[in-house]
Write an enzyme that holds these catalytic residues in place. Structure first.
Site, short mmCIF file in Angstrom:
data_model
loop_
_atom_site.label_atom_id
_atom_site.label_comp_id
_atom_site.label_asym_id
_atom_site.label_seq_id
_atom_site.Cartn_x
_atom_site.Cartn_y
_atom_site.Cartn_z
N GLU A 277 39.39 156.42 126.77
CA GLU A 277 40.49 156.05 127.68
C GLU A 277 41.86 156.30 127.05
O GLU A 277 42.74 155.43 127.06
CB GLU A 277 40.38 154.55 128.06
CG GLU A 277 39.03 154.15 128.60
CD GLU A 277 38.93 152.67 129.01
OE1 GLU A 277 39.97 152.00 129.13
OE2 GLU A 277 37.79 152.21 129.21
C1 XIL Z 1 41.96 149.38 134.36
C2 XIL Z 1 42.39 150.25 135.52
O1 XIL Z 1 43.10 151.36 135.02
C3 XIL Z 1 43.24 149.45 136.49
O2 XIL Z 1 43.46 150.20 137.67
C4 XIL Z 1 42.56 148.15 136.87
O3 XIL Z 1 43.44 147.37 137.63
C5 XIL Z 1 42.12 147.38 135.63
O4 XIL Z 1 41.32 148.21 134.82
N1 XIL Z 1 39.98 149.08 129.73
C6 XIL Z 1 39.01 149.51 130.59
C7 XIL Z 1 39.38 150.06 131.92
O5 XIL Z 1 37.83 149.55 130.21
O6 XIL Z 1 38.40 149.82 132.89
C8 XIL Z 1 40.70 149.48 132.36
O7 XIL Z 1 41.06 150.11 133.59
C9 XIL Z 1 41.76 149.67 131.30
C10 XIL Z 1 41.38 148.96 130.05
#
Ligand code: XIL
Length: 408
Positions: free
Chosen positions: A316
């Site tokens: 991510e």
């Molecule tokens: C985030 C999304 O980007 C947002 O749209 C949502 O509101 C919350 O989740 N770690 C993770 C992701 O594993 O699933 C998260 O994504 C960001 C942090």
């Protein structure tokens, strides 16, 4: 620090502030009257989507493939014409097709999106995303099968009546969930974040949910998720995904993740890789000194993880431009340098092959809602800007890939 940010994210998410597409599938909002539809706002159609960026000579994933690496990004659900980080948005789709060899749904595979109640599944949105990805020959990572924190589980699960045999009912719910998702997508999902963020950053202990309390503890719950995923998706890479990162203040989080990974090994739990989320935070204008101060401890962590035999996945990647001026040029340069330094360290580990960005364009990044800059300047966490033009961060990723040792 992370806890309060996460808490503020819940608030923001509840207010409909979202992310890479604003799909917001992970909100705590009240369900819409049709219980089978995830609680997300209706997209606002835009008349003319912004023009796609001028093509760079070589796509990031093309460069990556030559080194035995792969680049990808999150994407989101969106109706045609929606101004989102969606496959239905031509400008965003162009970035995905140009630079990615793998995708991941930003919110649409989470329990809150596909599991409106204990007895229902709703795959409408995620199916549409999978279909588009498959039509474009793009595999999709499964994110995720269990986000093991009470605030990220659906409200119905936290209030569920587990009956007179709670552990049997909890096991039934979890096994059914993992089996249903894994069997539905088969080989189209080659890698799953089976468990997401199970470690409390402040003290490294494991979160409890209603599910884990009923099932006899967090370890038993996480182990069951992995064993079930292995049986239901035998060919898939199974990942424990978390955001312990290299910035100061993460020592307890990293220690907790190491303990969890050691426990998985000891108990023979089928976990193949650690997902390193990589929501990076810049440490100041001079990336080199910033990195020099934090790199050693980070390498020790990665050494310990890989010594246990785990692979690594950057799941991510995005960058919060903290301690940088609002001025765009120097800010973008510092973000790019920090990204380059991070990837150089990460690519030194042969255990790493996949690098996924949490969004290609600043326009749809969740960071603006998660942690806005104090000076009000818009965040610039992604490789393309809000108008889909490539930024120095994109050049940094491409340079880091080109310099990476080749994987066989
Ligand atoms: C985030 C999304 O980007 C947002 O749209 C949502 O509101 C919350 O989740 N770690 C993770 C992701 O594993 O699933 C998260 O994504 C960001 C942090």
């Amino acid at each position: 620090m992370h806890i309060s940010r996460r808490d503020s994210l819940v608030l923001l998410a509840g207010m409909g502030v979202s992310a890479c597409g604003g799909a917001g599938g992970a909100t705590q909002a009240t369900p819409t009257p049709t219980a089978s539809v995830p609680p997300t706002p209706t997209p606002t159609p835009v008349a003319t989507p912004p023009a796609a960026a001028p093509a760079e000579p070589v796509g990031l994933n093309t460069l990556a493939t030559a080194r035995g690496l792969r680049v990808g990004s999150c994407f989101a659900w969106g109706a045609p014409g929606a101004d989102r980080g969606s496959f239905a948005n031509p400008s965003y789709a162009a970035l995905l097709k140009r630079d990615c060899g793998i995708l991941v749904g930003e919110n649409e595979m989470k329990w809150q999106a596909i599991r409106p109640s204990a007895t229902q599944f709703d795959f409408t949105r995620f199916d549409a995303m999978m279909d588009w990805a498959t039509a474009n020959n793009l595999p999709v990572r499964g994110h995720n099968l269990l986000w093991h924190q009470p605030k990220w589980m659906p409200a119905w699960e936290e209030n569920h009546d587990f009956g007179s045999s709670p552990s049997r009912e909890a096991e039934r719910l979890l096994v059914e969930h993992v089996n249903t998702v894994c069997r539905r997508y088969g080989a189209r999902i080659p890698s799953y974040d089976v468990v997401n963020e199970a470690v409390t950053p402040a003290d490294g202990t494991l979160y409890q949910t209603a599910l884990s309390r009923a099932l006899g503890g967090p370890e038993a719950t996480l182990d069951l998720a992995f064993h079930t995923a292995r049986a239901a998706a035998p060919g898939a890479q199974l990942v424990y995904n978390d955001y312990m990162s290299w910035e100061p203040g993460n020592a307890n989080h990293r220690a907790g993740v190491l303990r969890l990974l050691e426990g998985f090994k000891r108990r023979g739990v089928p976990v193949d890789a650690l997902g390193v989320q990589s929501h990076l935070v810049t440490q100041g204008m001079d990336a080199r000194t910033g990195i020099a101060a934090i790199e050693g401890e980070w390498r020790r962590f990665l050494d310990a993880v890989t010594a246990m035999g785990y692979k690594l996945v950057i799941t991510e990647l995005d960058v919060r431009d903290n301690n940088l001026p609002a001025d765009i040029a120097p800010r973008d340069t510092a973000v790019a340098d920090f990204t380059r330094g991070y990837l150089d360290v990460m690519f030194a580990y042969p255990a790493l092959r996949d690098v996924l960005l949490w969004g290609m364009s600043d326009r749809y990044s969740w960071i603006e809602g998660f942690e806005p800059r104090k000076d009000g300047a818009k965040r610039r966490p992604c490789p393309y800007d809000a108008d889909f033009a490539p930024k120095p961060m994109r050049a940094a990723i491409s340079a880091a890939i080109t310099a990476a040792p080749v994987r066989s």
